[in-house]
Design a protein around this motif. Sequence first.
Motif, PDB file in Angstrom:
ATOM      1  N   GLY A  41     -42.686   2.343   0.400  1.00  0.00           N
ATOM      2  CA  GLY A  41     -42.153   1.736   0.620  1.00  0.00           C
ATOM      3  C   GLY A  41     -42.094   0.388   1.505  1.00  0.00           C
ATOM      4  O   GLY A  41     -41.569  -0.484   2.126  1.00  0.00           O
ATOM      5  N   GLY A  42     -42.729  -0.693  -0.005  1.00  0.00           N
ATOM      6  CA  GLY A  42     -42.858  -2.318   0.432  1.00  0.00           C
ATOM      7  C   GLY A  42     -43.767  -3.168   0.442  1.00  0.00           C
ATOM      8  O   GLY A  42     -44.090  -3.269   0.610  1.00  0.00           O
ATOM      9  N   THR A  43     -44.755  -2.099   1.162  1.00  0.00           N
ATOM     10  CA  THR A  43     -46.586  -1.891   1.346  1.00  0.00           C
ATOM     11  C   THR A  43     -47.204  -1.747   0.887  1.00  0.00           C
ATOM     12  O   THR A  43     -47.136  -0.488   0.679  1.00  0.00           O
ATOM     13  N   ILE A  44     -49.195  -1.506   0.338  1.00  0.00           N
ATOM     14  CA  ILE A  44     -50.150  -0.737  -0.210  1.00  0.00           C
ATOM     15  C   ILE A  44     -50.968  -1.509   0.983  1.00  0.00           C
ATOM     16  O   ILE A  44     -51.016  -2.671   1.080  1.00  0.00           O
ATOM     17  N   ALA A  75     -51.016  -5.714   5.143  1.00  0.00           N
ATOM     18  CA  ALA A  75     -51.250  -5.287   3.697  1.00  0.00           C
ATOM     19  C   ALA A  75     -50.027  -6.252   2.789  1.00  0.00           C
ATOM     20  O   ALA A  75     -50.495  -7.347   3.136  1.00  0.00           O
ATOM     21  N   ILE A  76     -50.465  -5.609   1.451  1.00  0.00           N
ATOM     22  CA  ILE A  76     -49.976  -5.904   0.249  1.00  0.00           C
ATOM     23  C   ILE A  76     -48.903  -5.736  -0.150  1.00  0.00           C
ATOM     24  O   ILE A  76     -48.181  -4.808   0.082  1.00  0.00           O
ATOM     25  N   ASN A  77     -47.521  -6.597   0.174  1.00  0.00           N
ATOM     26  CA  ASN A  77     -46.157  -6.696  -0.564  1.00  0.00           C
ATOM     27  C   ASN A  77     -45.800  -7.594  -1.423  1.00  0.00           C
ATOM     28  O   ASN A  77     -46.864  -8.087  -2.032  1.00  0.00           O
ATOM     29  N   PRO A  78     -45.352  -7.594  -2.056  1.00  0.00           N
ATOM     30  CA  PRO A  78     -44.598  -7.412  -3.154  1.00  0.00           C
ATOM     31  C   PRO A  78     -45.188  -9.477  -3.865  1.00  0.00           C
ATOM     32  O   PRO A  78     -45.520  -9.529  -4.767  1.00  0.00           O
ATOM     33  N   THR A 101     -55.298   2.363   7.073  1.00  0.00           N
ATOM     34  CA  THR A 101     -54.166   2.131   6.438  1.00  0.00           C
ATOM     35  C   THR A 101     -53.601   0.780   6.839  1.00  0.00           C
ATOM     36  O   THR A 101     -54.453   0.120   8.004  1.00  0.00           O
ATOM     37  N   PRO A 102     -52.542   0.335   5.886  1.00  0.00           N
ATOM     38  CA  PRO A 102     -51.631  -1.472   5.845  1.00  0.00           C
ATOM     39  C   PRO A 102     -51.502  -1.669   7.028  1.00  0.00           C
ATOM     40  O   PRO A 102     -51.241  -0.254   7.946  1.00  0.00           O
ATOM     41  N   ASN A 103     -51.388  -2.710   7.516  1.00  0.00           N
ATOM     42  CA  ASN A 103     -50.915  -2.553   9.371  1.00  0.00           C
ATOM     43  C   ASN A 103     -51.975  -2.543  10.271  1.00  0.00           C
ATOM     44  O   ASN A 103     -51.510  -1.854  11.477  1.00  0.00           O
ATOM     45  N   GLU A 104     -52.821  -0.904  10.137  1.00  0.00           N
ATOM     46  CA  GLU A 104     -53.873  -0.231  11.526  1.00  0.00           C
ATOM     47  C   GLU A 104     -53.832  -1.084  12.369  1.00  0.00           C
ATOM     48  O   GLU A 104     -54.542  -2.724  11.931  1.00  0.00           O
ATOM     49  N   LYS A 105     -54.253  -1.119  13.804  1.00  0.00           N
ATOM     50  CA  LYS A 105     -55.183  -1.795  13.927  1.00  0.00           C
ATOM     51  C   LYS A 105     -56.615  -1.833  14.197  1.00  0.00           C
ATOM     52  O   LYS A 105     -56.600  -0.702  15.094  1.00  0.00           O
ATOM     53  N   ILE A 106     -57.263  -2.807  15.007  1.00  0.00           N
ATOM     54  CA  ILE A 106     -58.656  -2.640  13.910  1.00  0.00           C
ATOM     55  C   ILE A 106     -59.562  -2.318  15.927  1.00  0.00           C
ATOM     56  O   ILE A 106     -58.644  -3.682  17.091  1.00  0.00           O
ATOM     57  N   LEU A 121     -47.262  -2.759 -10.819  1.00  0.00           N
ATOM     58  CA  LEU A 121     -47.920  -2.841  -9.534  1.00  0.00           C
ATOM     59  C   LEU A 121     -46.080  -3.144  -8.588  1.00  0.00           C
ATOM     60  O   LEU A 121     -46.839  -2.486  -7.684  1.00  0.00           O
ATOM     61  N   LEU A 122     -45.691  -3.765  -8.604  1.00  0.00           N
ATOM     62  CA  LEU A 122     -44.495  -3.808  -7.627  1.00  0.00           C
ATOM     63  C   LEU A 122     -43.750  -2.737  -7.944  1.00  0.00           C
ATOM     64  O   LEU A 122     -43.498  -2.527  -6.874  1.00  0.00           O
ATOM     65  N   LYS A 123     -43.769  -1.717  -8.897  1.00  0.00           N
ATOM     66  CA  LYS A 123     -43.550  -0.706  -8.927  1.00  0.00           C
ATOM     67  C   LYS A 123     -44.074   0.300  -8.206  1.00  0.00           C
ATOM     68  O   LYS A 123     -43.563   0.624  -7.064  1.00  0.00           O
ATOM     69  N   VAL A 124     -45.256  -0.107  -8.214  1.00  0.00           N
ATOM     70  CA  VAL A 124     -45.699   1.070  -7.480  1.00  0.00           C
ATOM     71  C   VAL A 124     -45.497   1.047  -5.762  1.00  0.00           C
ATOM     72  O   VAL A 124     -45.816   1.161  -4.656  1.00  0.00           O
TER      73      VAL A 124
END
Length: 228
Positions: A225-228, A75-78, A29-34, A217-220
């Motif tokens: 919540g602002g990231t994917i 995470a991918i942001n706008p 998941t986005p921002n998940e610690k590895i 994509l920005l709408k997605v």
Amino acid sequence: MELPKIDTSNLWDKTYSILKNQIIRRQFTPNEKISIPDLADKLGVSRTPVRDALNRLEMEGLVKTVSKVGTFVVAINPQDIMDIMDTRLMLEFWVIEKLANVDPGVRQTAIANMENILLRSSQLIDADQVRDYLSADFNMAFHIEFMKIGQNQKNIDIYLKLMDYRYITMKSSIVTPDMARAAQAQHEEIIDAMKNGTIEEIRKVIRLHLEDSQNRLLKVINDHGGTI
């Protein structure tokens, strides 16, 4: 999470490939610690190839390491999307500038390949088989055929790396049939412009297509919540 065990031939490259695939397909998941020890155990390898893979992925911007804290999935942001689309536009405009001097056979081959991609993708879109459409990634194939016209492998490689983000958004829960149909129609306009239009008309339809993709994509991202 279950991960496949790796055989020992080309161990480091295979570790890298598996982790990259898992990350861009959001098995992490986005921002998940590895956890390096956990990954090494699940993959059946030592920690060294895992560390090497994460170093390579950090260079590609897919993970980030925070000193004394750990390594995290980026995470991918706008802003990421806008930066990616700017670079895609630059690369595709570069191809357009080359069109006047490209061998006609190269151009015709690219158009024929792009038309074949549209034919196959339209069959899935018309049947509302969005999952299969996304799995085949016809959008990527279409744009790579266009990039091949420029006959510059380094630019193609850059474009391919830019498109990593697409795997993250390639889910039927995110990409709707309407979005797929819109992309299909825009691809048809690109081919028509390549056949019958001026350089300026080709540039216009490419710009409109990428701007529409960016807005969708920005709408997605906003809806998630602002990231994917």
